[in-house]
Motif scaffolding. Structure first.
Motif, PDB file in Angstrom:
ATOM      1  N   ALA A 149      -6.915  18.682  -5.011  1.00 21.09           N
ATOM      2  CA  ALA A 149      -6.156  19.736  -4.327  1.00 21.09           C
ATOM      3  C   ALA A 149      -5.204  20.431  -5.288  1.00 21.09           C
ATOM      4  O   ALA A 149      -5.025  21.656  -5.247  1.00 21.09           O
ATOM      5  N   PHE A 150      -4.607  19.645  -6.180  1.00 22.51           N
ATOM      6  CA  PHE A 150      -3.689  20.230  -7.148  1.00 22.51           C
ATOM      7  C   PHE A 150      -4.413  21.188  -8.095  1.00 22.51           C
ATOM      8  O   PHE A 150      -3.918  22.265  -8.426  1.00 22.51           O
ATOM      9  N   PRO A 189       0.469   9.192 -11.543  1.00 21.01           N
ATOM     10  CA  PRO A 189      -0.227  10.388 -11.060  1.00 21.01           C
ATOM     11  C   PRO A 189      -0.829  10.123  -9.688  1.00 21.01           C
ATOM     12  O   PRO A 189      -1.121   8.976  -9.338  1.00 21.01           O
ATOM     13  N   PRO A 190      -1.030  11.155  -8.907  1.00 19.94           N
ATOM     14  CA  PRO A 190      -1.540  10.978  -7.548  1.00 19.94           C
ATOM     15  C   PRO A 190      -3.013  10.583  -7.527  1.00 19.94           C
ATOM     16  O   PRO A 190      -3.675  10.530  -8.556  1.00 19.94           O
ATOM     17  N   ASN A 195       3.595  19.854 -10.516  1.00 16.82           N
ATOM     18  CA  ASN A 195       2.664  18.738 -10.586  1.00 16.82           C
ATOM     19  C   ASN A 195       2.961  17.765  -9.460  1.00 16.82           C
ATOM     20  O   ASN A 195       4.127  17.532  -9.114  1.00 16.82           O
ATOM     21  N   PHE A 196       1.899  17.204  -8.878  1.00 14.19           N
ATOM     22  CA  PHE A 196       2.067  16.187  -7.850  1.00 14.19           C
ATOM     23  C   PHE A 196       2.173  14.813  -8.503  1.00 14.19           C
ATOM     24  O   PHE A 196       1.546  14.540  -9.526  1.00 14.19           O
ATOM     25  N   GLU A 225       0.836  -1.195   0.000  1.00 13.02           N
ATOM     26  CA  GLU A 225       0.000   0.000   0.000  1.00 13.02           C
ATOM     27  C   GLU A 225       0.876   1.252   0.000  1.00 13.02           C
ATOM     28  O   GLU A 225       1.950   1.288   0.618  1.00 13.02           O
ATOM     29  N   THR A 226       0.392   2.281  -0.685  1.00 13.68           N
ATOM     30  CA  THR A 226       1.147   3.532  -0.798  1.00 13.68           C
ATOM     31  C   THR A 226       1.147   4.289   0.524  1.00 13.68           C
ATOM     32  O   THR A 226       0.116   4.391   1.200  1.00 13.68           O
ATOM     33  N   ILE A 227       2.292   4.824   0.879  1.00  7.78           N
ATOM     34  CA  ILE A 227       2.423   5.695   2.056  1.00  7.78           C
ATOM     35  C   ILE A 227       2.528   7.133   1.527  1.00  7.78           C
ATOM     36  O   ILE A 227       3.576   7.542   1.013  1.00  7.78           O
ATOM     37  N   ASP A 228       1.438   7.872   1.617  1.00  7.13           N
ATOM     38  CA  ASP A 228       1.364   9.199   0.986  1.00  7.13           C
ATOM     39  C   ASP A 228       2.444  10.154   1.499  1.00  7.13           C
ATOM     40  O   ASP A 228       2.994  10.952   0.741  1.00  7.13           O
ATOM     41  N   SER A 229       2.734  10.084   2.785  1.00  6.41           N
ATOM     42  CA  SER A 229       3.715  11.016   3.355  1.00  6.41           C
ATOM     43  C   SER A 229       5.103  10.828   2.753  1.00  6.41           C
ATOM     44  O   SER A 229       5.923  11.748   2.779  1.00  6.41           O
ATOM     45  N   GLU A 230       5.381   9.636   2.220  1.00  9.80           N
ATOM     46  CA  GLU A 230       6.681   9.354   1.608  1.00  9.80           C
ATOM     47  C   GLU A 230       6.629   9.408   0.087  1.00  9.80           C
ATOM     48  O   GLU A 230       7.604   9.803  -0.562  1.00  9.80           O
ATOM     49  N   ALA A 231       5.481   9.015  -0.506  1.00  8.49           N
ATOM     50  CA  ALA A 231       5.419   8.834  -1.959  1.00  8.49           C
ATOM     51  C   ALA A 231       5.051  10.104  -2.712  1.00  8.49           C
ATOM     52  O   ALA A 231       5.533  10.332  -3.827  1.00  8.49           O
TER      53      ALA A 231
END
Length: 336
Positions: free
Chosen positions: A200-201, A192-193, A104-105, A90-96
């Motif tokens: 938000a972007f 892409p996020p 761009n995010f 699973e993706t860890i948003d705070s790191e990825a």
């Protein structure tokens, strides 16, 4: 009596057996603490009275019990993920989640491979050397990703990005000197996020465009108003300069006239005062006719110099009479 002797023998035998067992246990424990084994992909750090030394030769080694302590480290290549959980994937948003140079995010996952290069420094320089390495890696990753646009991170620039990040981590690790060396760092995935981050972007992009629009409108308004304001200010300054020069010229003219009048006054005070009085009366009463006589009834001067006759040539005796009265009063005033 014989029974008593047998009991004593049995007791002594039991004591000997117990002592022998204790001795065997002690010898076993001491013997077990006197040797240590170094396996493949291992190195040992032997500490003798506080002084550490690395032992890398594989096999059985002797150590002095209670004097030397041994700690083993794994020298195989190890690794950890950045941006995702290695067990659940699973993706860890705070790191990825990162931001590129074109604002761009993007989600980028990395895997870091390292090995212990100096067991002594690894054990005693820091309590958490892996955490230090991870922090260095995350800092370097964000710095490098922030210098590339989103297309490069997603497609064509991955190899260059990995190489740049690796060089940066190696440089920082060399300065930290914590006994770890980087083997490799690779991008596992970039995409892409999530929809929430995209929303938000977009809000950020909208705000940025609004800011640019407001700046353009402000610049346009400034460019429209500034020339007119500068022209008006220039006109005001020029008008003020003109008024200033006019006032100066008038003052200089008045001073010159006053000086000339004063010179005449010094020559003929009485005549000058009379002339000044008559001129003042002309200014105050411009429509008044002043007749001056010497008291004998003979007219000497009429101010302003006007004819005593009307348009038909007849004498205006009434006007003369009224003027004479006034002239006498003015003459008295002047004489006084």
């Amino acid at each position: 009596m014989e029974k008593k002797v047998d009991k004593e023998k049995l007791l002594k035998r039991a004591m000997y057996i117990g002592a022998a067992v204790l001795l065997l246990v002690a010898v076993f424990m001491l013997g077990n603490g006197m040797w240590y084994q170094i396996e493949e992909q291992e190195e040992a750090v032997v500490v003798t009275l506080g002084k550490a030394k690395t032992v890398s030769e594989k096999g059985l080694h002797f150590k002095i019990p209670l004097i030397q302590q041994v700690e083993k480290v794994n020298t195989t290549i190890q690794g950890f993920p950045i941006g995702y959980d290695i067990e659940t994937n699973e993706t860890i948003d705070s790191e990825a989640v990162m931001i590129t140079s074109d604002y761009n995010f993007i989600d980028v996952d990395f895997f870091v491979e390292y090995r212990i290069s100096d067991p002594v420094k690894y054990l005693y320089t820091s309590q958490v050397p892996e955490e230090i390495l991870k922090n260095i890696a995350q800092s370097s990753i964000r710095t490098v990703i922030g210098s590339y646009d989103v297309d490069s991170v997603l497609t064509t620039g991955k190899s260059e990005i990995q190489s740049t990040i690796k060089d940066m981590i190696l440089d920082k690790l060399d300065k930290q000197d914590i006994g770890l060396s980087l083997v490799n760092i690779s991008i596992q995935d970039s995409e892409p996020p999530t929809a929430e981050i995209m929303k938000a972007f977009k809000a950020v992009e909208t705000a940025k465009q609004g800011k640019e629009t407001a700046l353009n409108n402000a610049n346009k308004y400034r460019n429209e108003k500034l020339p007119a304001a500068e022209a008006q200010a220039d006109e005001i300054v020029q008008d003020a300069e003109a008024q200033k020069q006019t006032r100066i010229n008038e003052a200089e003219a008045q001073v010159a006239r006053f000086q000339a009048m004063y010179e005449e006054y010094e020559k003929n005070p009485t005549v000058t005062k009379q002339r000044m009085f008559y001129e003042a009366m002309e200014d105050v009463l411009p429509g008044l006719k002043v007749v001056i006589d010497d008291g004998s009834g003979q007219i000497q001067k009429v101010l302003p110099l006007d004819s005593f006759t009307d348009g038909t040539g007849s004498s205006n005796t009434d006007g003369a009479g009224s003027s004479l009265g006034t002239g006498n009063a003015l003459q008295d005033t002047v004489q006084e």
